[in-house]
Design an enzyme around this catalytic site. Structure first.
Site, PDB file in Angstrom:
ATOM      1  N   GLU A   1       4.554   4.401  15.794  1.00 43.26           N
ATOM      2  CA  GLU A   1       4.030   2.633  15.643  1.00 43.26           C
ATOM      3  C   GLU A   1       5.312   1.950  16.148  1.00 43.26           C
ATOM      4  OE1 GLU A   1       3.271   5.734  13.466  1.00 43.26           O
ATOM      5  OE2 GLU A   1       1.554   5.019  12.837  1.00 43.26           O
TER       6      GLU A   1
ATOM      7  N   GLU B   1       1.514   6.607  -2.536  1.00 42.99           N
ATOM      8  CA  GLU B   1       2.134   6.825  -2.151  1.00 42.99           C
ATOM      9  C   GLU B   1       2.617   8.048  -2.717  1.00 42.99           C
ATOM     10  OE1 GLU B   1       3.607   7.272   3.137  1.00 42.99           O
ATOM     11  OE2 GLU B   1       4.278   6.122   1.664  1.00 42.99           O
TER      12      GLU B   1
ATOM     13  N   LYS C   1      13.413   3.872   9.536  1.00 36.99           N
ATOM     14  CA  LYS C   1      14.666   4.562   8.665  1.00 36.99           C
ATOM     15  C   LYS C   1      14.690   6.235  10.126  1.00 36.99           C
ATOM     16  CE  LYS C   1      15.128   8.095   5.338  1.00 36.99           C
ATOM     17  NZ  LYS C   1      13.883   8.556   3.671  1.00 36.99           N
TER      18      LYS C   1
ATOM     19  N   GLY D   1      11.150   5.470   1.623  1.00 38.94           N
ATOM     20  CA  GLY D   1      10.870   4.702   2.549  1.00 38.94           C
ATOM     21  C   GLY D   1      10.186   3.120   1.696  1.00 38.94           C
ATOM     22  N   ARG D   2       9.361   3.877   1.117  1.00 36.77           N
ATOM     23  CA  ARG D   2       8.515   2.696  -0.166  1.00 36.77           C
ATOM     24  C   ARG D   2       9.306   2.189  -1.520  1.00 36.77           C
ATOM     25  NH1 ARG D   2       6.741   7.786  -0.167  1.00 36.77           N
ATOM     26  NH2 ARG D   2       6.902   9.195  -2.086  1.00 36.77           N
TER      27      ARG D   2
ATOM     28  N   HIS E   1     -13.664 -15.029  -8.693  1.00 33.17           N
ATOM     29  CA  HIS E   1     -14.145 -15.477  -7.353  1.00 33.17           C
ATOM     30  C   HIS E   1     -14.990 -14.690  -6.768  1.00 33.17           C
ATOM     31  CE1 HIS E   1     -14.662 -19.155  -8.882  1.00 33.17           C
ATOM     32  NE2 HIS E   1     -13.055 -19.387  -9.081  1.00 33.17           N
TER      33      HIS E   1
ATOM     34  N   LYS F   1      -0.958  12.233  10.995  1.00 36.33           N
ATOM     35  CA  LYS F   1       0.660  12.110  12.757  1.00 36.33           C
ATOM     36  C   LYS F   1       0.058  13.628  13.849  1.00 36.33           C
ATOM     37  CE  LYS F   1       3.926   9.475  10.327  1.00 36.33           C
ATOM     38  NZ  LYS F   1       4.843   9.470   9.779  1.00 36.33           N
TER      39      LYS F   1
HETATM   40  C1  G6Q Z   1       7.392   5.968   3.099  1.00 37.67           C
HETATM   41  C2  G6Q Z   1       6.878   6.926   3.592  1.00 37.67           C
HETATM   42  C3  G6Q Z   1       6.526   5.366   5.588  1.00 37.67           C
HETATM   43  C4  G6Q Z   1       7.289   5.217   5.776  1.00 37.67           C
HETATM   44  C5  G6Q Z   1       7.106   4.760   7.078  1.00 37.67           C
HETATM   45  C6  G6Q Z   1       8.093   3.724   7.918  1.00 37.67           C
HETATM   46  O1  G6Q Z   1       7.641   6.235   1.618  1.00 37.67           O
HETATM   47  O2  G6Q Z   1       7.585   7.298   3.655  1.00 37.67           O
HETATM   48  O3  G6Q Z   1       5.810   4.538   4.587  1.00 37.67           O
HETATM   49  O4  G6Q Z   1       8.264   4.170   5.706  1.00 37.67           O
HETATM   50  O5  G6Q Z   1       6.354   5.757   7.957  1.00 37.67           O
HETATM   51  O6  G6Q Z   1       9.361   5.511   8.528  1.00 37.67           O
HETATM   52  P1  G6Q Z   1      10.550   4.885   9.295  1.00 37.67           P
HETATM   53  O7  G6Q Z   1      10.696   3.623   8.582  1.00 37.67           O
HETATM   54  O8  G6Q Z   1      11.178   6.116   9.462  1.00 37.67           O
HETATM   55  O9  G6Q Z   1       9.542   3.923  10.512  1.00 37.67           O
END
Ligand code: G6Q
Length: 547
Positions: A215, A356, A209, A270-271, A387, A512
């Site tokens: 990462e 989250e 996003k 994001g989620r 199990h 972070k």
């Molecule tokens: C989700 C969070 C988080 C996010 C990641 C990736 O709700 O905000 O998990 O999706 O940190 O972020 P980017 O899509 O910006 O790389």
């Protein structure tokens, strides 16, 4: 002015607390004996999902009070607010409109005076067209070969949904296109993801996003270097990298043609983004039409959540019951137990969605809560979990409400497998609720002529362990959409009752920021110690070992 009365100060909360005192020691065996009708009465059916919630430690009175609490907390108004595009993500000043991602073409949903629906459909159309080119082989790599493997580079919300959907809908996917998911900044993830791939036949989706996530950008840069080392031409990047992002400037800087960028918007968390452009890998696997089926499932659940009366509303019922266990019984976790191998990543996906979102300790107004909020969600597919950890759920000291997800039909009917699988779901829910009394154990012993009183306590199952059973006809893209949206709206319901901000995630920030500083201290010239004694010593030890 928003009403920031703590929910725990509301009359229905006090009534629930008193009611909890009366119900706490009642066993599900007694509740069923007193009211056999509950087995069919405590059910709800919508958009292809059948919910049996009868094995919960709740009575008509409990439900009445929970619905009253929902009323006092303004749940209906909050739902309407979310769907209207109001900026309910108050700490980030944003609308929360994942529901717009699956709105029909003719819907009108405005954010800051602009109808967002046409843009949603324009991106969907672009994704479908792109997917068609890749799937048909019309899209060629730099050397003229078609794409064989798609690697989605993303993390968190830009990874977990696509991974889960890729597993869940594999049955419907184009099998000669392979998918891999690269998320961890650990170089091992990169190395193992690309080790046997041919750069000339590999397409990377850089899915971020913000397009600034450490990462993802580190992995994307390593992927670009890996690809360029083989293809030896900067122009090849445009053929082997596409982007999913809201940040066109950074995408262009990376070298990706912005014509191959699939956008989304700041009102998609994001989620909550697997049905936005973040789902590009899903569209590539399924094709545009089946992705639209998935969206139709989401939409059906959205409409149900928005319009169904609270007492027939699946996400509301499940959300309120989870509040009941979390805030009144003090239950700390919820186990999600899908009896379908394709859903093996569903619990991992839900971990982020739920934790989250509702891992918050202050209300929207900033006051500390005086009740338990978000539960730890976890789980594994059945029957494997039986199990492994089910022992603790059956006979341990913790109360762990369970959500079982089962399907009437298998996508891969093989002999008796499916009946055996489903028998296990029903058996587990029954055993958890009703247990096995000491007298029943003694009767078994007598029958087997192996009386051993010392073993009786070990073989006794206390029961009274609550569960929901969700029964679905079969796992289709539509059904997956309904299931994901169900949990999105369960999370919403919980957050509304607890009056917390389910749509921000400040808790991931501090680590972070510190990591950005510490990496300099690991790689650069020695710096004066600036952390606590433990962190300083760990940094020194690592530097010494790396020499
Ligand atoms: C989700 C969070 C988080 C996010 C990641 C990736 O709700 O905000 O998990 O999706 O940190 O972020 P980017 O899509 O910006 O790389």
């Amino acid at each position: 002015m928003a009403d920031h009365t703590l929910p725990s100060q509301r009359p229905a909360w006090a009534a629930l607390k008193a009611h909890y005192g009366a119900l706490r020691d009642r066993h599900l065996r007694d509740l069923f004996a007193a009211d056999p009708g509950r087995g069919t009465r405590y059910t709800a059916d919508a958009v292809g999902l059948f919910l049996d919630y009868s094995k919960n430690r709740a009575t008509d009175e409990t439900l009445k009070l929970l619905f009253a609490l929902a009323g006092e907390c303004g749940l209906k108004g909050r739902i309407a607010s979310m769907f209207s595009g109001a900026k309910i993500n108050v700490t980030e000043g944003r609308a929360v409109l994942h529901t717009a991602l699956r709105a029909p073409k003719d819907a009108v949903i405005t954010v800051d005076g602009k109808n967002v629906v046409p843009d949603v459909h324009a991106v969907l159309d672009a994704m479908s067209a792109f997917a068609e080119r890749v799937r048909s082989g019309a899209w060629k790599g730099h050397t003229g070969k078609p794409i064989k493997t798609v690697v989605n580079i993303g993390i968190g919300g830009s990874d977990l949904g696509p991974v889960m959907a890729n597993e869940a809908l594999r049955f419907y996917a184009k099998r000669d296109l392979n998918f891999r998911f690269l998320s961890n900044v650990d170089g091992t993830d990169f190395a193992e993801t690309v080790r046997d791939l041919d750069p000339a036949e590999t397409l990377f989706i850089v899915c971020s996003k913000t397009f600034t996530t450490q990462e993802t950008m580190t992995n994307a840069e390593s992927a670009r270097a890996w690809s360029l080392a083989a293809l030896k031409d900067a122009a090849s990047v445009a053929k082997h990298f596409v982007a999913v992002s809201t940040n066109a400037a950074e995408v262009a800087k990376f070298g990706i043609d912005t014509a191959n960028m699939f956008g989304f918007w700041d009102w998609v968390g994001g989620r909550y983004s697997m049905d936005s452009a973040v789902g590009l890998s899903t569209v590539l696997a399924l094709g545009g039409d089946q992705f639209r089926e998935l969206l139709a499932g989401f939409r059906a659940m959205d409409e149900h959540f928005r319009t169904a009366p609270l007492d027939r509303n699946l996400p509301v019922i499940m959300g309120l019951l989870s509040v009941w266990y979390s805030s009144f019984f003090g239950a700390e976790t919820v186990a999600v137990l899908p009896y379908d191998q394709y859903l093996k990543r569903f619990p991992a996906y839900l971990q982020q969605l739920t934790m989250e979102s509702n891992g918050k300790r202050v209300t929207l107004g900033g006051a500390s809560v005086d009740y338990q909020t978000g539960s730890v969600y976890w789980g594994e597919p059945g029957t494997n979990g039986q199990h492994s950890f089910y022992q603790l759920i059956h006979q341990g000291t913790k109360l762990i409400p369970c959500d079982f997800v089962a399907f009437c039909k298998s996508l891969n009917p093989v002999g008796r497998h499916h009946d055996l699988l489903t028998a296990n779901v029903f058996a587990q829910a029954e055993a958890l609720a009703f247990g096995k009394t000491a007298d029943e154990v003694r009767a078994d012993q007598a029958k087997a002529k192996k009386v051993d009183e010392a073993l009786v306590p070990h073989k006794t199952f206390p029961g009274n362990r609550p569960s929901n059973v969700l029964l679905v006809d079969k796992l289709t893209p539509f059904a997956l959409g309904t299931l994901v949206a169900l949990y999105e709206h369960i999370v919403f319901t919980q957050g509304a009752i607890w009056d917390i901000g389910s749509f921000d995630q400040w808790g991931v920030e501090l680590g972070k920021v510190l990591a950005t500083q510490i990496v300099k201290e690991l790689e650069g010239a020695p710096e004066p110690e600036r952390h606590d004694p433990s962190t300083n010593a760990l940094i020194a030890r690592y530097r010494a070992a790396r020499k």
